[in-house]
Design a protein around this motif. Structure first.
Motif, PDB file in Angstrom:
ATOM      1  N   GLN A   1       0.848  -1.195   0.000  1.00  0.00           N
ATOM      2  CA  GLN A   1       0.000   0.000   0.000  1.00  0.00           C
ATOM      3  C   GLN A   1       0.884   1.247   0.000  1.00  0.00           C
ATOM      4  O   GLN A   1       0.866   2.065   0.919  1.00  0.00           O
ATOM      5  N   SER A   2       1.688   1.389  -1.061  1.00  0.00           N
ATOM      6  CA  SER A   2       2.621   2.519  -1.135  1.00  0.00           C
ATOM      7  C   SER A   2       1.910   3.857  -1.288  1.00  0.00           C
ATOM      8  O   SER A   2       2.530   4.906  -1.105  1.00  0.00           O
ATOM      9  N   GLY A   3       0.618   3.842  -1.598  1.00  0.00           N
ATOM     10  CA  GLY A   3      -0.142   5.091  -1.648  1.00  0.00           C
ATOM     11  C   GLY A   3      -0.113   5.814  -0.310  1.00  0.00           C
ATOM     12  O   GLY A   3      -0.194   7.047  -0.260  1.00  0.00           O
ATOM     13  N   ILE A   4       0.047   5.066   0.781  1.00  0.00           N
ATOM     14  CA  ILE A   4       0.177   5.692   2.101  1.00  0.00           C
ATOM     15  C   ILE A   4       1.487   6.477   2.158  1.00  0.00           C
ATOM     16  O   ILE A   4       1.509   7.654   2.508  1.00  0.00           O
ATOM     17  N   GLY A   5       2.580   5.816   1.782  1.00  0.00           N
ATOM     18  CA  GLY A   5       3.888   6.466   1.789  1.00  0.00           C
ATOM     19  C   GLY A   5       3.986   7.616   0.802  1.00  0.00           C
ATOM     20  O   GLY A   5       4.772   8.547   1.000  1.00  0.00           O
ATOM     21  N   ARG A   6       3.184   7.563  -0.247  1.00  0.00           N
ATOM     22  CA  ARG A   6       3.173   8.631  -1.249  1.00  0.00           C
ATOM     23  C   ARG A   6       2.251   9.790  -0.842  1.00  0.00           C
ATOM     24  O   ARG A   6       2.160  10.788  -1.549  1.00  0.00           O
TER      25      ARG A   6
END
Length: 185
Positions: free
Chosen positions: A54-59
């Motif tokens: 869930q790299s959208g969190i990090g982005r």
């Protein structure tokens, strides 16, 4: 320790995927038949675990709270089918953060194995729609299943055209519903 453990990717396996990320609860749309499949697996004694990048969190595209709301929605929607989720493991990091949990690395799978008191996950089905999903489970002995939903058809066709290979023993199925049918028969 359960003998009937299955690990599912989320986006592209359980719910529709998007190159723009699933950023809101409204964008979290179940793939037809996936909720029933989880219910079928749970009713047949399989312990269902989700492992998802869930790299959208990090982005900064969405919050951890939004992701948790999506998982609450999943749990609500599978309940009428007898479905249960034993755990959700997620990696919030971007690729450049070089963590050990982002698939294709096996950090989430090592965490799942530890939770179940195992060193390895030999034979545990891992269902994904991308090569990195399948690769993450291989060091611990998972049985890879590639579904053709989400990015799965592209993953399958790309491998046929560019010579990249799916992990040895990969079973290709049309959807999570087909995997559940096979495992529950």
């Amino acid at each position: 320790m359960t003998e009937r453990l299955i690990i599912l990717d989320r986006d592209g396996v359980i719910n529709e995927d998007s190159d723009e990320y699933i950023k809101t609860l409204d964008e979290w749309i179940p793939i037809p038949g996936s909720l029933e499949a989880i219910g079928k697996l749970s009713s047949a004694g399989w312990e269902v675990v989700v492992a998802t990048n869930q790299s959208g969190i990090g982005r900064g595209l969405y919050s951890v709270e939004t992701m948790h709301a999506m998982h609450r929605r999943l749990i609500e929607l599978i309940a009428p089918f007898g479905g249960q989720i034993a755990g959700v493991y997620y990696c919030p990091h971007t690729p450049d953060q070089k963590c050990d949990c982002r698939k294709p690395k096996d950090g989430m799978f090592r965490e799942i194995a530890a939770r179940y008191g195992r060193e390895r996950l030999d034979g545990v089905p891992m269902v994904g729609d991308s090569l990195r999903d399948l690769q993450a489970g291989m060091p611990l002995g998972c049985q890879p299943y590639l579904v053709l939903t989400g990015k799965g058809a592209v993953t399958f066709l790309k491998g046929a055209h560019d010579g990249s290979e799916l992990p040895p023993g990969t079973r290709v199925r049309v959807s999570l519903a087909a995997v559940a049918q096979e495992l529950c028969s």
